[in-house]
Scaffold this active site. Structure first.
Site, PDB file in Angstrom:
ATOM      1  N   GLY A   1       0.625  -1.038  -0.028  1.00 16.75           N
ATOM      2  CA  GLY A   1      -0.038  -0.036  -0.153  1.00 16.75           C
ATOM      3  C   GLY A   1       0.794   1.231   0.132  1.00 16.75           C
ATOM      4  O   GLY A   1       1.918   1.285   0.414  1.00 16.75           O
TER       5      GLY A   1
ATOM      6  N   GLY B   1       0.625   5.851   0.843  1.00 19.43           N
ATOM      7  CA  GLY B   1      -0.201   6.874   1.227  1.00 19.43           C
ATOM      8  C   GLY B   1       0.583   7.944   1.517  1.00 19.43           C
ATOM      9  O   GLY B   1       1.780   7.961   0.737  1.00 19.43           O
ATOM     10  N   GLY B   2       0.042   9.212   1.704  1.00 22.60           N
ATOM     11  CA  GLY B   2       0.889  10.273   1.907  1.00 22.60           C
ATOM     12  C   GLY B   2       2.140  10.359   2.936  1.00 22.60           C
ATOM     13  O   GLY B   2       3.259  10.930   2.631  1.00 22.60           O
ATOM     14  N   PHE B   3       1.972   9.282   3.738  1.00 19.07           N
ATOM     15  CA  PHE B   3       3.060   9.151   4.666  1.00 19.07           C
ATOM     16  C   PHE B   3       4.156   8.512   4.323  1.00 19.07           C
ATOM     17  O   PHE B   3       5.381   8.329   4.572  1.00 19.07           O
ATOM     18  CB  PHE B   3       2.392   8.349   5.931  1.00 19.07           C
ATOM     19  CG  PHE B   3       1.627   7.123   5.688  1.00 19.07           C
ATOM     20  CD1 PHE B   3       0.390   7.342   5.403  1.00 19.07           C
ATOM     21  CD2 PHE B   3       2.458   6.057   5.191  1.00 19.07           C
ATOM     22  CE1 PHE B   3      -0.212   6.257   4.870  1.00 19.07           C
ATOM     23  CE2 PHE B   3       1.846   4.768   4.985  1.00 19.07           C
ATOM     24  CZ  PHE B   3       0.326   4.921   4.561  1.00 19.07           C
ATOM     25  N   GLY B   4       4.106   7.548   3.114  1.00 17.97           N
ATOM     26  CA  GLY B   4       5.280   6.609   2.658  1.00 17.97           C
ATOM     27  C   GLY B   4       4.390   5.420   2.071  1.00 17.97           C
ATOM     28  O   GLY B   4       3.311   5.291   2.039  1.00 17.97           O
TER      29      GLY B   4
ATOM     30  N   VAL C   1       3.699   1.071   2.712  1.00 15.85           N
ATOM     31  CA  VAL C   1       3.011   0.056   3.716  1.00 15.85           C
ATOM     32  C   VAL C   1       3.784  -1.190   3.033  1.00 15.85           C
ATOM     33  O   VAL C   1       3.335  -1.626   1.825  1.00 15.85           O
ATOM     34  CB  VAL C   1       1.594  -0.217   3.754  1.00 15.85           C
ATOM     35  CG1 VAL C   1       1.264  -1.163   4.823  1.00 15.85           C
ATOM     36  CG2 VAL C   1       0.918   1.270   4.339  1.00 15.85           C
TER      37      VAL C   1
ATOM     38  N   LYS D   1       4.103   0.189   8.459  1.00 14.44           N
ATOM     39  CA  LYS D   1       3.989   1.460   7.648  1.00 14.44           C
ATOM     40  C   LYS D   1       5.024   2.457   7.903  1.00 14.44           C
ATOM     41  O   LYS D   1       5.322   2.863   9.106  1.00 14.44           O
ATOM     42  CB  LYS D   1       2.638   2.122   8.134  1.00 14.44           C
ATOM     43  CG  LYS D   1       2.348   3.384   7.682  1.00 14.44           C
ATOM     44  CD  LYS D   1       1.044   3.853   8.469  1.00 14.44           C
ATOM     45  CE  LYS D   1       0.707   5.459   8.538  1.00 14.44           C
ATOM     46  NZ  LYS D   1      -0.430   5.842   9.016  1.00 14.44           N
TER      47      LYS D   1
ATOM     48  N   ASP E   1     -10.617  12.007   9.445  1.00 19.23           N
ATOM     49  CA  ASP E   1     -10.601  11.557   8.267  1.00 19.23           C
ATOM     50  C   ASP E   1     -11.173  10.171   7.802  1.00 19.23           C
ATOM     51  O   ASP E   1     -10.329   9.113   7.178  1.00 19.23           O
ATOM     52  CB  ASP E   1      -8.973  11.420   7.945  1.00 19.23           C
ATOM     53  CG  ASP E   1      -8.671  11.208   6.431  1.00 19.23           C
ATOM     54  OD1 ASP E   1      -9.436  11.655   5.794  1.00 19.23           O
ATOM     55  OD2 ASP E   1      -7.442  11.224   6.038  1.00 19.23           O
TER      56      ASP E   1
END
Ligand SMILES: *[C@@H]1O[C@H](CO)[C@@H](O)[C@H](O)[C@H]1NC(C)=O
Ligand SMILES: *[C@@H]1O[C@H](CO)[C@@H](O)[C@H](O)[C@H]1NC(C)=O
Ligand SMILES: *[C@@H]1O[C@H](CO)[C@@H](O)[C@H](O)[C@H]1NC(C)=O
Ligand SMILES: *[C@@H]1O[C@H](CO)[C@@H](O)[C@H](O)[C@H]1NC(C)=O
Length: 827
Positions: free
Chosen positions: A498, A500-503, A505, A519, A617
């Site tokens: 996966g 996402g904005g954070f990096g 997974v 994550k 969110d």
């Protein structure tokens, strides 16, 4: 019976194997007709496996499996080399043409089907009991033998016929026919009934001129099928002989095709060793049935050698990156013919067993990337030095690889001996020696912790339920990992599941085999260090079955990561609109359950936590599903707490969250309450009902709230409901759910219900749906052989482990299981 259980309307065809031998092909032609297949076979050993093999024509399935023991003397044609596959078993001339006969009339629970009588036959019945003859090979039940047929014409034959059923696997099947015959009329001494039985006019069964005995069941049969291979059509004919005063008689018939059962299973010693290995490490591969046989279904990661008619043996074993933990089992040394053994990239601990050096054929041993300790057994070192063995053991921080540094270990061993000896001599020297020992041990401990070992810094008790398919409800204490731990866990950050904005997974395994999602925050992450840590700290404190649990975290220099429980089915939005929705359709009941569970998760944040928390969110990509399709809320990076209980809202410096899910007052006034989450949840619920995205292009961008409102204004619920559900829902329930969703998305926060109200209302919807009693309601429809997929939440296709698609039902210790059963079950 297929019954279109998966909603695909595609009746499957698949193969059955009994142990290592092909049994039959099941080809379901009609979804409403049950198909039963039967085999009579000799089982060698104390266990048997029935395998359903996916041959690419649909997913195999089974509704029930019955096992009946037979005495060795019964059906002598079934032996070590051939089994009997039932074609038909008919009771002729039945008194009731609809009643099958089985247990308790037949103590072996064979199913005797009443054969409707053709015009050429006349029935004959007695109420007297028909006895089995001495040494009866079939033990046909009296109820079956009490009825029979004779030809109507005084001179005519009885004729039976069947067509051969060749298949790709068995193009010219051979047949065995058993005729069960008993005299039912008490004939006078001077009259006889005598007849000949021939198959295809060729061979007479039972010799010339057979005369049945009065009220004694006898049988005529061909003992082997050799003469009956390769015909397209078979006919059996019973003709009265010239001496006979009576017509032929026939009480029952069984027809079997024969299948060879000579396939040899893997050598028993290898089987028991590999079964121990499978059990010890809970190997997560599709390891079912016999390890090496049939050849094309040998277990994943196994190489076998097949030499002529002898049992196959295991010659290679690759368990690289298989999430194994614990010590290296000495059972590996039980695989005597092993030429290579790859155990690299697991979490194996303990020392390397000396017994491995007994594997004389072993040419490659790969132990790279584990946590092994102790020294390398001298036998292995020697073979490695003389070049007969390639030995790899890199990346095992605690392993003594050079002779000198292993000295302390040797000293320790001899010290122990010394202590033992000294004890009886003088207590004082014991204490001294013990001290020496202690110091040695302390030295060693220090040595290991300074190295870069894969060991959690906080060994606090990890509890998890066994069988960890990643969906067991884990309750874990949070633990802290080092970056090196993460590397080991994810096998060097190999598989991204996966983004996402954070990096990214990554897929990972704990040392106990539990699957996790890691994550890892990337340097360019939108999610600040602060938010990342906030998530870790909050999650460490909250636990709810509908919130994704945090297993641990990592803050190691610049590296930051969160380790979560693994949610194999990915994010909800994938199931509503993404890749998943094309092959698997969520039923209305499943949708309601997901909605209810997500609502419960949010209710817990709002009500169950002190201080209360706002998720900020809530959206379909933040609702994840586990293998049981249970929903859990994820991504707590924006989680916000009400600092003091008196506050009615929190003011934030900027608006965060996702466009289309944000409550209007929050966008305008920056004032946040838990009703902002309720608003977002309303949007989620609308998506669940409609299957539409939260912002539609219709053709101009339009929010899903407007879209639904416009259509419902015309009073037409069908026009908004997801067509994927094909009308399979309770209309009242759908109205109610849509109504809840619209209330949640009301303009002002005061008009919106609380999450507790929403939970109660959704529960009512679910009750309505349950009351509908739809038999298909609980099924999740799935197509086989999906590609491993990536979700923007995280998750991976669980079927990747099942690449061979064999389903096996193992009946270990057959003998015991059978004596435990209380008798045949009724259908
Ligand atoms: C199953 O039967 C159908 C119809 O008789 C046939 O077309 C199909 O090829 C069969 N499938 C297999 C795998 O034998
Ligand atoms: C049965 O087989 C024999 C020999 O092949 C043949 O003469 C006879 O006509 C067959 N009967 C039927 C009903 O097919
Ligand atoms: C074992 O499998 C891994 C990956 O599947 C592969 O990289 C490795 O070369 C294999 N080992 C052997 C000895 O074949
Ligand atoms: C592995 O551990 C088990 C149980 O802890 C023990 O019985 C066995 O002897 C160990 N095997 C080796 C090779 O160390």
């Amino acid at each position: 019976m297929y019954g279109n259980y998966d909603g695909l309307n595609k009746a499957p065809a698949f193969d059955l194997h009994l142990g290592v031998n092909y049994w039959t092909t099941v080809n379901i032609s009609d979804s409403d007709t049950p198909v039963t297949v039967e085999v009579i076979a000799v089982i060698a050993g104390d266990s048997a496996q029935v395998c359903l093999v996916d041959t690419g024509s649909g997913t195999p399935f089974i509704s029930s499996l019955d096992v009946r023991p037979l005495k060795n003397s019964l059906y002598p044609m079934a032996n070590a080399t051939q089994g009997l596959v039932l074609l038909s078993r008919s009771n002729l001339g039945p008194t009731d043409s609809t009643a099958i006969i089985r247990y308790p009339d037949d103590k072996h629970d064979r199913i005797w089907v009443p054969e409707s009588k053709p015009r050429e036959w006349v029935g004959f019945t007695t109420t007297k009991k028909v006895q089995n003859i001495h040494d009866d090979k079939f033990e046909a039940p009296s109820a079956v033998m009490q009825t029979a047929v004779m030809p109507i014409s005084p001179t005519g034959p009885i004729e039976l016929s069947w067509d051969a059923q060749p298949s790709a696997k068995d193009p010219a099947p051979g047949y065995i026919c058993v005729l069960h015959i008993s005299e039912l009329q008490d004939l006078s001494r001077r009259s006889t009934r005598q007849f000949d039985v021939t198959i295809n006019g060729l061979i007479s069964l039972g010799g010339k001129g057979f005369t049945p005995e009065y009220l004694r069941s006898n049988a005529l049969f061909n003992a082997n099928a050799n003469a009956y291979y390769g015909f397209h059509h078979y006919n059996v004919s019973l003709n009265a002989t010239a001496n006979s005063n009576f017509r032929p008689i026939l009480n029952a018939v069984e027809v079997f095709s024969v299948v060879p059962t000579a396939g040899v299973p893997t050598a028993t010693q290898d089987v028991s060793a590999i079964m121990t290995i499978r059990g010890k490490y809970q190997v997560k591969k599709n390891w079912m049935g016999d390890p090496c046989m049939p050849k094309n279904f040998a277990w994943n990661g196994l190489s076998c050698s097949y030499a002529g008619t002898t049992s196959p043996v295991i010659t290679g074993l690759n368990l690289s990156s298989s999430g194994m933990s614990g010590n290296v089992s000495s059972s590996f040394a039980g695989l005597k013919k092993l030429q290579y053994l790859d155990l690299s990239r697991n979490n194996l601990t303990g020392s390397i067993p000396e017994t491995l050096s007994q594997l004389s054929l072993l040419a490659l041993l790969d132990l790279t990337g584990n946590r092994l300790s102790g020294s390398i057994p001298s036998g292995l070192l020697k073979r490695s030095q003389d070049g007969s063995l390639t030995l790899r053991y890199g990346n095992n921080p605690d392993l003594c690889t050079n002779g000198d540094s292993c000295q302390p270990l040797k000293n320790m061993k001899s010290s122990k001996v010394a202590v033992y000896v000294v004890v009886s001599i003088a207590a004082v020297s014991v204490i001294v020696l013990l001290l020496v020992l202690l110091i040695c041990m302390l030295r060693r401990k220090q040595g290991t912790t300074t190295r870069n070992s894969v060991r959690p810094q906080n060994e606090s008790g990890i509890r998890h339920s066994r069988g960890g398919n990643g969906h067991s409800s884990v309750r874990l204490n949070n633990r802290r990992f080092t970056y090196a731990d993460l590397e080991a866990m994810t096998d060097g950050f190999r598989q991204v599941i996966g983004r996402g904005g954070f990096g990214k997974v990554y897929d990972g395994f704990l040392e106990d085999g539990t699957q996790v999602a890691v994550k890892l925050r990337s340097e360019s992450s939108d999610q600040g260090v602060h938010e990342f840590l906030a998530e870790a700290q909050t999650l460490a404190k909250i636990h709810h079955k509908n919130l994704v649990s945090l297993i641990g975290y990592c803050k190691d220099m610049e590296y930051m990561a969160l380790v979560y429980e693994y949610m194999s089915e990915g994010a909800l939005h994938e199931h509503l609109r993404g890749r998943e929705s094309r092959t698997k359709r969520l039923t209305w009941r499943q949708r309601l359950r997901i909605a209810l569970e997500s609502a419960q998760g949010l209710e817990y944040l709002h009500k169950g936590c002190n201080p209360p928390l706002i998720h900020r969110d809530v959206k379909t990509s933040n609702i994840l599903l586990n293998a049981n399709m249970e929903a859990k809320i994820a991504d707590f990076g924006l989680l916000k707490a009400f600092n003091s209980s008196g506050d009615t809202h929190v003011s934030t410096a900027r608006v965060v969250g996702t466009r289309g899910y944000l409550a209007p007052e929050y966008i305008v006034t920056f004032q946040l309450t838990n009703k902002s989450d309720v608003f977002s949840f309303g949007v989620v619920l609308l998506e669940i009902v409609t299957g539409q995205p939260h912002i539609l292009n219709d053709p101009d961008p339009m929010s899903i709230i407007q879209w639904v409102q416009q259509r419902l204004a015309c009073g037409n619920i069908e026009s908004v409901v997801d067509t994927c559900m094909r009308g399979d829902y309770d209309v009242n329930g759908v109205w109610k759910a849509a109504d809840i969703a619209l209330k949640c998305t009301a303009q002002t926060p005061e008009q919106r219900p609380t999450m507790a109200d929403v939970v109660a209302q959704l529960q009512e919807c679910l009750d309505l749906e349950a009351a509908r009693g739809n038999v298909n309601g609980g099924f999740y429809t799935a197509e086989s052989g999906g590609n491993p997929s990536e979700y923007s939440g995280y998750g991976t296709d669980v079927s990747t482990d099942m690449s061979q698609s064999t389903t096996a039902f193992e009946m270990e210790h057959l003998g015991r299981a059978l004596t435990m059963s209380t008798g045949p079950s009724t259908r």
